[in-house]
Scaffold this motif. Sequence first.
Motif, short mmCIF file in Angstrom:
data_model
loop_
_atom_site.label_atom_id
_atom_site.label_comp_id
_atom_site.label_asym_id
_atom_site.label_seq_id
_atom_site.Cartn_x
_atom_site.Cartn_y
_atom_site.Cartn_z
N ARG A 68 -5.55 5.21 -8.07
CA ARG A 68 -4.36 4.71 -7.37
C ARG A 68 -4.41 5.06 -5.89
O ARG A 68 -4.10 4.21 -5.03
CB ARG A 68 -3.11 5.34 -8.00
CG ARG A 68 -1.82 4.97 -7.26
CD ARG A 68 -0.61 5.67 -7.88
NE ARG A 68 -0.75 7.12 -7.84
CZ ARG A 68 -0.47 7.86 -6.77
NH1 ARG A 68 -0.06 7.30 -5.65
NH2 ARG A 68 -0.59 9.18 -6.82
N LEU B 222 0.83 -1.20 0.00
CA LEU B 222 0.00 0.00 0.00
C LEU B 222 0.87 1.26 0.00
O LEU B 222 0.54 2.25 -0.66
CB LEU B 222 -0.94 -0.01 1.21
CG LEU B 222 -1.92 -1.18 1.29
CD1 LEU B 222 -2.81 -1.06 2.52
CD2 LEU B 222 -2.78 -1.24 0.03
N VAL C 287 2.13 1.74 -3.55
CA VAL C 287 1.09 2.30 -4.42
C VAL C 287 0.91 3.79 -4.13
O VAL C 287 0.80 4.61 -5.05
CB VAL C 287 -0.23 1.53 -4.24
CG1 VAL C 287 -1.36 2.23 -4.99
CG2 VAL C 287 -0.08 0.09 -4.72
N TRP D 17 -6.83 2.80 -4.10
CA TRP D 17 -6.26 1.47 -3.88
C TRP D 17 -5.28 1.47 -2.72
O TRP D 17 -5.09 0.45 -2.05
CB TRP D 17 -5.56 0.98 -5.15
CG TRP D 17 -6.46 0.30 -6.12
CD1 TRP D 17 -6.90 0.77 -7.32
CD2 TRP D 17 -7.06 -0.99 -5.96
NE1 TRP D 17 -7.73 -0.14 -7.92
CE2 TRP D 17 -7.84 -1.23 -7.10
CE3 TRP D 17 -7.02 -1.96 -4.96
CZ2 TRP D 17 -8.58 -2.41 -7.28
CZ3 TRP D 17 -7.74 -3.14 -5.13
CH2 TRP D 17 -8.51 -3.35 -6.28
#
Length: 526
Positions: free
Chosen positions: A467, A98, A101, A470
């Motif tokens: 993005r 995470l 990202v 996410w």
Amino acid sequence: MTTIPWLTLAIAAPAVGALVVAMLPREQAALAKRIALGFTLATLAVVAVIAVNFDPNGPRLQFAQEHPWIERFGVHYAVGVDGISLVLIALSAVLVPLVMVASWSGRDGASADSDGSTPDQGKAYFGLILILEAMMIGVFAAADVFLFYVFFEAMLIPVYFMIGRYGRGDAGERRRAALKFLLYSLFGGLLMLVAVIGVYVYGGTFLWSELVGADGALSDLDSTVGIWLFLGFFVAFAIKAPMWPVHTWLPAAAGSSRPGTAVLLVGVLDKVGTYGMLRYCLEMFPAAAQWFVWPVVVLSLISIIYGALLAIAQTDMMRLIAFTSVSHFGFITLGIFVMTTQGQSGAALYMVNHGLATGALFLVVGFLIARNNSASITDYAGVQRIAPLLAGSFLVAGLSSLSLPGLSPFVSEFLVFLGAYAFHPVPAIIAVIGIVLAAIYILWMYQRTMTGATPDRFRGWADLSGRELWAVGPLVALLVVFGVYPKPLLDTINPAVEQTMDQMDVSDPAPAFPAAQSGSEEGEAE
């Protein structure tokens, strides 16, 4: 399944990924990011296999491996997990992808150097994250005290560069913050090294399983020696945690870090301190731990109140979140040292929930910094009107940080209060003040940044991108899911806590008012 070295694979996967990334040419930063993300997702898959096949009611250390490493000095490559170490390894494996990202674009607060050059924000930074992930999994999986020390110290190297070279703000300031972090950690590590040597001298082995318990190698340790060895480990863990008064490196480090670095620093690395207290201080030196119960409880209460008061006074969001963590770690250490099953279960669960909540807060602040190039609270207003998803994520993460019922930190904090009250009512009553102060610093920060009139310069802002969703969405989802249904985590943690209590030969205090028993006896009398 048992013949496959799953824990070694979990440690090796990100380490191999870092090596692959390092071998790529500098101009292939985009490919390096994809490869790094692929390796960390593979690591997450390996950890998922371990979690699915872990038996909470099985042997204490599972997926164990033990091989001689430095035979002359009795050092082993020994790894294994119990319920507490497993949930922390899982937390690490979830947060790292995470963070990658969230940091994908490089627009999350990293700064140019004073000469105008911009550090490589893809290849090198992502490689350092992979190295750090290998160290984090290794430190929680280590079942040899010397191996634990090696991972404990090795974590400093990638974090130092992630702050000093790829941090946020003025180059000189972030390098000073990185150096302060390093010096504090090295001082604690030096004390722990002396204690590690002492453990071998008096115990004759570094293997954790042979050192603990009534029949362990340290069971007959002289009380004075036990106190000094306990202090060697405890001070190192208190610095790492961080506890008052050895906490001052954290606000500087977090304030000068990219948000992704801060997520891993506060969300995972600091848990090594509280995990070490549970695993090493309590179980290797149970008599000394009992002697230090009240001093640590007092320090925990000071951390809770002091950290919360300083959080209220902050104008920089990164520093504010760092000070809230000083307060939250006070709750964790309080739960550990009240020596009750509920307190220690709550503390172990708190480590996971704090990582999720604080991780979400840092990521959302990173998204704000990417849009406005500032972490100052006074530079924001009215964001919820133009970016409702961003503001909503900020609100859920903030409410989690103040332990709102229905979100996962509430369960852990409630268990800590139950355990603390069973130990003694006064610490529990004082700790409640921390909840009130948490509501002040979280809601005030949200009010000042997200509500009110929206400045004209914000009108062109976009809401969270795909993005960014996410990156922060899974954390928000986990905060809600474990807030409503914490049973999977508690079922994994509780047997390990009970085994810790057994190793220490400590039991929960008897209820002051055993109402159920009295009621049943009255029924029988009738």
